[in-house]
Design a protein around this motif. Structure first.
Motif, short mmCIF file in Angstrom:
data_model
loop_
_atom_site.label_atom_id
_atom_site.label_comp_id
_atom_site.label_asym_id
_atom_site.label_seq_id
_atom_site.Cartn_x
_atom_site.Cartn_y
_atom_site.Cartn_z
N PRO A 172 0.79 -1.23 0.00
CA PRO A 172 0.00 0.00 0.00
C PRO A 172 0.82 1.28 0.00
O PRO A 172 1.73 1.45 0.81
N ARG A 173 0.46 2.20 -0.90
CA ARG A 173 1.17 3.48 -0.96
C ARG A 173 0.37 4.60 -0.33
O ARG A 173 0.92 5.63 0.02
N THR A 174 -0.93 4.43 -0.23
CA THR A 174 -1.72 5.51 0.38
C THR A 174 -1.82 5.27 1.89
O THR A 174 -1.67 4.15 2.37
N VAL A 175 -2.13 6.35 2.59
CA VAL A 175 -2.30 6.25 4.04
C VAL A 175 -3.45 5.29 4.37
O VAL A 175 -3.34 4.42 5.24
N LEU A 176 -4.57 5.46 3.64
CA LEU A 176 -5.73 4.60 3.92
C LEU A 176 -5.39 3.15 3.61
O LEU A 176 -5.82 2.23 4.32
N GLY A 177 -4.61 2.94 2.56
CA GLY A 177 -4.21 1.58 2.21
C GLY A 177 -3.35 0.97 3.31
O GLY A 177 -3.56 -0.18 3.72
N GLN A 178 -2.40 1.74 3.82
CA GLN A 178 -1.53 1.21 4.90
C GLN A 178 -2.36 0.86 6.13
O GLN A 178 -2.15 -0.17 6.78
N LEU A 179 -3.32 1.73 6.39
CA LEU A 179 -4.15 1.51 7.57
C LEU A 179 -5.02 0.26 7.40
O LEU A 179 -5.06 -0.61 8.28
N ALA A 180 -5.69 0.16 6.27
CA ALA A 180 -6.60 -0.98 6.06
C ALA A 180 -5.81 -2.29 6.00
O ALA A 180 -6.21 -3.29 6.59
N ARG A 181 -4.66 -2.29 5.29
CA ARG A 181 -3.85 -3.52 5.25
C ARG A 181 -3.28 -3.84 6.64
O ARG A 181 -3.16 -4.99 7.02
N GLY A 182 -2.91 -2.80 7.38
CA GLY A 182 -2.38 -3.02 8.72
C GLY A 182 -3.44 -3.66 9.61
O GLY A 182 -3.16 -4.59 10.39
N LEU A 183 -4.68 -3.18 9.50
CA LEU A 183 -5.75 -3.74 10.33
C LEU A 183 -6.06 -5.17 9.89
O LEU A 183 -6.33 -6.06 10.71
N GLU A 184 -5.99 -5.41 8.58
CA GLU A 184 -6.20 -6.77 8.07
C GLU A 184 -5.13 -7.72 8.65
O GLU A 184 -5.44 -8.82 9.14
N ALA A 185 -3.88 -7.25 8.63
CA ALA A 185 -2.79 -8.09 9.16
C ALA A 185 -2.96 -8.29 10.66
O ALA A 185 -2.67 -9.36 11.20
#
Ligand code: CS2
Length: 508
Positions: A172-185
């Motif tokens: 993920p390159r966007t902030v929202l992407g990092q957040l959503a992938r982080g929560l998924e992980a």
């Protein structure tokens, strides 16, 4: 450098760089109260800019010190460029905050920022750290632009190709992407509840962020684990918060002044005003630092504080920035010290903003406004009008259009707020200030606004075209004849006379 003891890299001024090895050279009162080596990371922060370093890190370090806790170190991931992370890493993530005001100056090195990285280079590390059990907070200072939303509706910018690419599964390159992938992980790792706390100047920043994450998770079928949204609802809180501290981008002169006080060079030095405030919605399922020990206010509802801060402080800041930039003034301090602009801001706040506010208990508006104007006029801060004026298309909504909407609904005419919107557009479109010097204000919509105002026609026609920017004005204001007329008056006035004269007239 010749003559420097081994292991002490010299900075540009021949001074050794601030890092763990040089920390001991500092007078004890300037050193961090916590030993960097003792701290473990409990907070992942997205954004590593000056504001973050002078606000969240300061509250967190003080709270951890007073509570005797060592688990609240931060990993801060810079988003837009690797520079902040590189500067910090070269200094073992140590940096100083210098608080300045006439006759006052204090400086201190902080230790709580423990890791710095550039998210663009290491997105998986950001995701992985959000999933760690020791981390119970993810905090954000990514500016309005980082949210990639439609400011008028508060919904995800669904056509943003970067968001779509993140939703489809790239690192993920966007902030929202990092957040959503982080929560998924985190869910996969079974690491339990976490709080995600926005520290940006947006209306209902917690609820907004929750919605944007949820919309990203749903953006592409199969893009995220099934059931993630439900898990987020049960395990993740998004407390809203209102942050306040004036922290301009540091200049080379600031870095030199800090070095002179420290005796070592700090290339990540931050300069800020002494004042600082943080009001946080008390909505945490997971452990958090005891920020209240450091002066933060934990409340059940931040909305009154938020309206006051965004509409009075930030609304005035933006007003001074657009009108000041048009007038050819360099800094907000100069603009706030210009009597015609000061008088304009006072009338704007007391006559147009005030009737829209429900004040937090114990706050008296005139006193709050006096304090804000005094803070703006702090000559020790070199906050440029251009920095505050940047990205206005994303700032107008939270800062001024709420006032416009509420006043129109009250049957009143918010002509000063409309004049500020006209000043925003004029500053973007005109290309020169009132002194005939080039004026370039950064804004994602700069080219479009220039095009809309550049077409021939009356001010009324320009205002109508401008209001077609529905992502800024929304359907409601976009079709409001009264607002169109007020905006046209503002555009007309600013095309006919210098900004300071227009402000003086509007203050009358
Ligand atoms: C400023 C804010 O740059 C801007 O848009 O208005 O950063 C302002 O300095 C802070 O919100 C003060 O708390």
């Amino acid at each position: 450098m010749a003559g420097e003891p081994a292991g002490l890299p010299a900075g540009a001024h021949g001074l050794a760089l601030l890092d763990r090895s040089t920390l001991a050279r500092l007078p004890a009162r300037l050193r961090p109260s916590l030993a960097p080596s003792a701290l473990s990371v409990g907070i992942v922060h997205l954004g590593a800019g000056a504001f973050h370093r002078a606000h969240l890190v300061v509250y967190t370090e003080r709270a951890a010190e007073l509570a005797g806790e060592e688990r609240w170190g931060l990993l801060s991931a810079s988003q837009r460029s690797p520079r902040a992370a590189e500067l910090l890493r070269a200094q073992d993530c140590l940096y100083s905050v210098r608080a300045v005001a006439p006759g006052r100056c204090s400086i201190k090195v902080l230790a709580s920022l423990r890791e710095a990285l550039f998210a663009g280079e290491a997105p998986e590390r950001v995701v992985g750290r959000i999933a760690e059990g020791a981390v119970s907070l993810v905090t954000l200072t990514v500016t309005e632009k980082g949210y990639r939303h439609d400011p008028a509706t508060g919904h995800l910018a669904r056509k943003d190709p970067e968001l779509l690419a993140d939703a489809l599964g790239r690192p993920p390159r966007t902030v929202l992407g990092q957040l959503a992938r982080g929560l998924e992980a985190r869910r996969r790792a079974g690491a339990g509840p976490v709080a995600v706390c926005s520290c940006d100047n947006l209306v209902g920043n917690g609820a907004l962020l929750r919605r944007l994450v949820s919309e990203l998770v749903a953006l592409a079928p199969g893009g995220f684990d099934a059931g993630l949204d439900g898990w987020i609802r049960e395990n993740v809180t998004f407390p809203s918060s209102v942050v306040d501290r004036i922290v301009p981008a540091a200049t080379p002169a600031d870095v030199e002044e800090s070095a002179a006080l420290l005796g070592v060079e700090d290339r990540a030095a931050v300069v800020a005003e002494p004042f600082s405030q943080w009001v946080i919605e008390d909505d945490f399922l997971a452990p958090r630092p005891r920020w209240e020990l450091a002066g933060a206010e934990l409340v059940t509802d931040v909305s009154a504080h938020e309206e006051l801060k965004l509409r009075v402080l930030n609304g005035s800041h933006s007003s001074l920035a657009y009108l000041g930039a048009l007038a050819g003034l360099g800094t907000v301090a100069e603009a706030a010290g210009e009597p015609r602009l000061e008088a304009f801001v006072r009338r704007l706040v007391l006559e147009e903003v005030a009737p829209t506010l429900s004040l937090p208990p114990g706050v008296e508006l005139a006193g709050y406004l006096d304090a804000v104007l005094e803070r703006f006029a702090n000559p020790a801060l070199r906050y440029t009008c251009l920095q505050v004026a940047s990205d206005g298309s994303l700032k107008l909504g939270p800062r001024l259009l709420g006032t416009v909407r509420d006043r129109l609904a009250q049957g009143a005419e918010p002509r000063r707020a409309a004049l500020v919107v006209a000043a925003w557009a004029t500053a973007l479109a005109r290309g020169v200030d009132d002194l005939g010097r080039p004026l370039v204000v950064l804004d994602p919509l700069a080219a479009r606004v220039a095009e809309l105002l550049g077409s021939p026609g009356s001010a009324g026609a320009s205002a109508a075209r401008l209001l077609g920017l529905l992502e800024v004005f929304g359907e409601d204001l976009g079709e409001d004849d009264r607002f169109r007329r007020l905006l046209a008056d503002g555009l007309e006035a600013l095309s006919a006379a210098p900004a300071l004269e227009v402000a003086a007239l509007a203050a009358g």
